[in-house]
Design an enzyme around this catalytic site. Structure first.
Site, PDB file in Angstrom:
ATOM      1  N   ARG A   1      28.547  10.089  -6.198  1.00 32.09           N
ATOM      2  CA  ARG A   1      27.885   8.989  -5.480  1.00 32.09           C
ATOM      3  C   ARG A   1      28.329   7.667  -6.092  1.00 32.09           C
ATOM      4  O   ARG A   1      28.588   6.695  -5.386  1.00 32.09           O
ATOM      5  CB  ARG A   1      26.363   9.155  -5.534  1.00 32.09           C
ATOM      6  CG  ARG A   1      25.641   7.950  -5.005  1.00 32.09           C
ATOM      7  CD  ARG A   1      24.156   8.170  -4.646  1.00 32.09           C
ATOM      8  NE  ARG A   1      23.443   9.183  -5.374  1.00 32.09           N
ATOM      9  CZ  ARG A   1      22.929   9.038  -6.620  1.00 32.09           C
ATOM     10  NH1 ARG A   1      23.053   7.905  -7.279  1.00 32.09           N
ATOM     11  NH2 ARG A   1      22.278  10.037  -7.175  1.00 32.09           N
TER      12      ARG A   1
ATOM     13  N   LYS B   1      37.370   2.220  13.254  1.00 31.17           N
ATOM     14  CA  LYS B   1      38.132   1.689  14.377  1.00 31.17           C
ATOM     15  C   LYS B   1      39.624   1.654  14.022  1.00 31.17           C
ATOM     16  O   LYS B   1      40.210   2.684  13.800  1.00 31.17           O
ATOM     17  CB  LYS B   1      37.561   0.319  14.754  1.00 31.17           C
ATOM     18  CG  LYS B   1      36.018   0.291  14.833  1.00 31.17           C
ATOM     19  CD  LYS B   1      35.422   1.180  15.893  1.00 31.17           C
ATOM     20  CE  LYS B   1      33.907   1.322  15.821  1.00 31.17           C
ATOM     21  NZ  LYS B   1      33.112   0.116  15.718  1.00 31.17           N
TER      22      LYS B   1
HETATM   23  C1  LIG Z   1      31.786  -0.274  15.357  1.00 31.28           C
HETATM   24  C2  LIG Z   1      31.521  -1.627  14.784  1.00 31.28           C
HETATM   25  C3  LIG Z   1      30.621  -1.788  13.721  1.00 31.28           C
HETATM   26  C4  LIG Z   1      29.814  -0.631  13.155  1.00 31.28           C
HETATM   27  O1  LIG Z   1      30.603   0.311  12.518  1.00 31.28           O
HETATM   28  P1  LIG Z   1      30.286   1.905  12.464  1.00 31.28           P
HETATM   29  O2  LIG Z   1      31.429   2.434  11.704  1.00 31.28           O
HETATM   30  O3  LIG Z   1      30.180   2.383  13.867  1.00 31.28           O
HETATM   31  O4  LIG Z   1      28.976   2.041  11.732  1.00 31.28           O
HETATM   32  C5  LIG Z   1      30.470  -3.056  13.197  1.00 31.28           C
HETATM   33  N1  LIG Z   1      31.134  -4.115  13.708  1.00 31.28           N
HETATM   34  C6  LIG Z   1      31.994  -3.992  14.739  1.00 31.28           C
HETATM   35  C7  LIG Z   1      32.700  -5.193  15.257  1.00 31.28           C
HETATM   36  C8  LIG Z   1      32.211  -2.742  15.313  1.00 31.28           C
HETATM   37  O5  LIG Z   1      33.038  -2.637  16.360  1.00 31.28           O
END
Ligand SMILES: *Cc1c(COP(=O)(O)O)cnc(C)c1O
Length: 381
Positions: free
Chosen positions: A51, A201
């Site tokens: 952790r 992403k």
């Molecule tokens: C998807 C997203 C998040 C959140 O991220 P997760 O990995 O889904 O928790 C935050 N900011 C933006 C611009 C995003 O597209």
């Protein structure tokens, strides 16, 4: 000293040298929750419990820092875990922050539904309007939070100018750099204090792992992030760390293809009778075009459109594509389409952040461009 090598070289090499014991070229997935000690407190590689730290995660974190040109990188179990950690590190009851009027729905929900219960207040201002952001700042403002380009409206904020507003007020500027990725934009070099990513992403890039990151040059903030990694535990596991690093190695080539394809999609949609308007910072008529051209290498793979014929036509468009998968998320190799009002941004309904109901968001993938264009043509017929 910061890593001066080119972007792709850093993406492929930063954070890991071939293992001295085995020569393994890629970082091993260290599936170990604990680490043997040579006598009490005698740590071999600085690791005691996973952790707190794990070698696979450590490699990812060093790589993320190198990509953003920052001193410190921290990995999290999701973008929201990174967001939560940052908010709890930088804010105390009574503090205030400024957020975009089209912030990511999950960011808005966390602040509005959770942090307000703990005595945090917030104001909303468009990232495009420096005077409005300045007017929203109060004596108790500790953070100015921006996304640029924003999700889902693709608005562009001038990072350098926003850093000036934040710093004049004694606040810190956070840039959620998820949409651009560090390949297209490096906010720390423009004056931001913290960069946040949903590595789910473009960084991961293959829609196979959820993760988040925080990168900063601020030693005190980084210590607070590390404290909460250990103290609250929203950390990525070693397999997540490995997958994210594997994705990052091809970030530059993927982003260039995402941008190439997106530019062609923009050309196609711009003249289309069923499309009211195309929101893309690469369009010369986009209000943020000049700022985007100044601070971004290219304009990215995300496009939003307002569909002629209202909400039904918009939902119909989303349901009729075949190459574009109807799904939330973005930034993967495959093209995705979604209706923000009913999907990713449903939590903003009725708020100041509500999005138009004929808005459709496209995450343009790296499939063959003829298939992408043909699919859009069919779906809009
Ligand atoms: C998807 C997203 C998040 C959140 O991220 P997760 O990995 O889904 O928790 C935050 N900011 C933006 C611009 C995003 O597209």
């Amino acid at each position: 000293m910061s890593d001066q090598r080119g972007f792709s070289t850093r993406a492929i090499h930063a954070g890991y040298e071939p293992d001295p014991l085995t020569g393994a070229v890629n970082v091993p997935i260290y599936a170990s929750s604990t680490f043997a000690q040579d006598g009490v407190g005698g740590l071999r590689g600085g690791f005691e419990y996973a952790r707190t730290g794990n070698p696979t995660r450590r490699a990812l974190e060093a790589n993320l820092a190198a990509l953003e040109g920052g001193t410190y990188g921290r990995g999290f179990a999701s973008g929201m875990a990174a967001t939560d950690t940052l908010l709890r590190s930088a804010l105390r009851p009574g503090d205030h922050l400024v957020i975009p009027n089209d912030a990511y729905g999950g960011t808005f929900r966390l602040i509005d539904k959770v942090f307000t219960q703990w005595g945090i207040t917030y104001s909303v201002a468009p990232v495009t309007d420096i005077d409005a952001v300045r007017a929203a700042v109060r004596p108790e403002t500790k953070l100015v939070w921006v996304e640029t380009p924003t999700n889902p409206l693709l608005n562009v904020g001038d990072i350098e100018a926003l850093a000036g507003v934040a710093h004049d007020a004694g606040a810190k500027l956070v840039v959620d750099n998820t949409f651009a990725s560090p390949y297209l934009q490096q906010p720390l070099s423009l004056g931001a204090d913290v960069v946040l990513h949903s590595t789910t992403k473009y960084l991961g890039g293959h829609s196979d792992v959820v993760g988040g990151a925080l990168v900063t040059d601020d030693e005190e903030l980084d210590a607070a992030f590390a404290f909460l990694q250990n103290g609250a535990g929203a950390v990525p596991g070693p397999f997540d760390g490995y997958l994210t690093l594997r994705g990052i190695k091809t970030l530059a080539v993927r982003m260039d293809r995402h941008c190439d394809n997106a530019e062609k999609v923009v050309d196609f949609l711009s003249g289309h009778a069923k499309i009211e308007s195309v929101l893309y910072p690469g369009l010369p008529g986009h209000p943020g075009h000049e700022v985007a051209a100044k601070q971004m290498k290219r304009f990215g793979g995300m496009i939003s459109v307002l569909v002629a014929g209202g909400i039904d036509a918009a939902k119909d468009f989303c349901a009729r594509t075949e190459v574009f998968t109807l799904a939330e998320s973005l930034g993967g190799i495959e093209s995705l389409i979604e209706h923000p009002g009913a999907m990713t941004h449903a939590s903003t309904a009725g708020s100041l952040l509500e999005v138009p109901d004929n808005l459709v968001r496209l995450s343009v993938g790296i499939e063959d461009i003829d298939d992408i264009l043909g699919d859009l043509e069919n779906a809009l017929r």
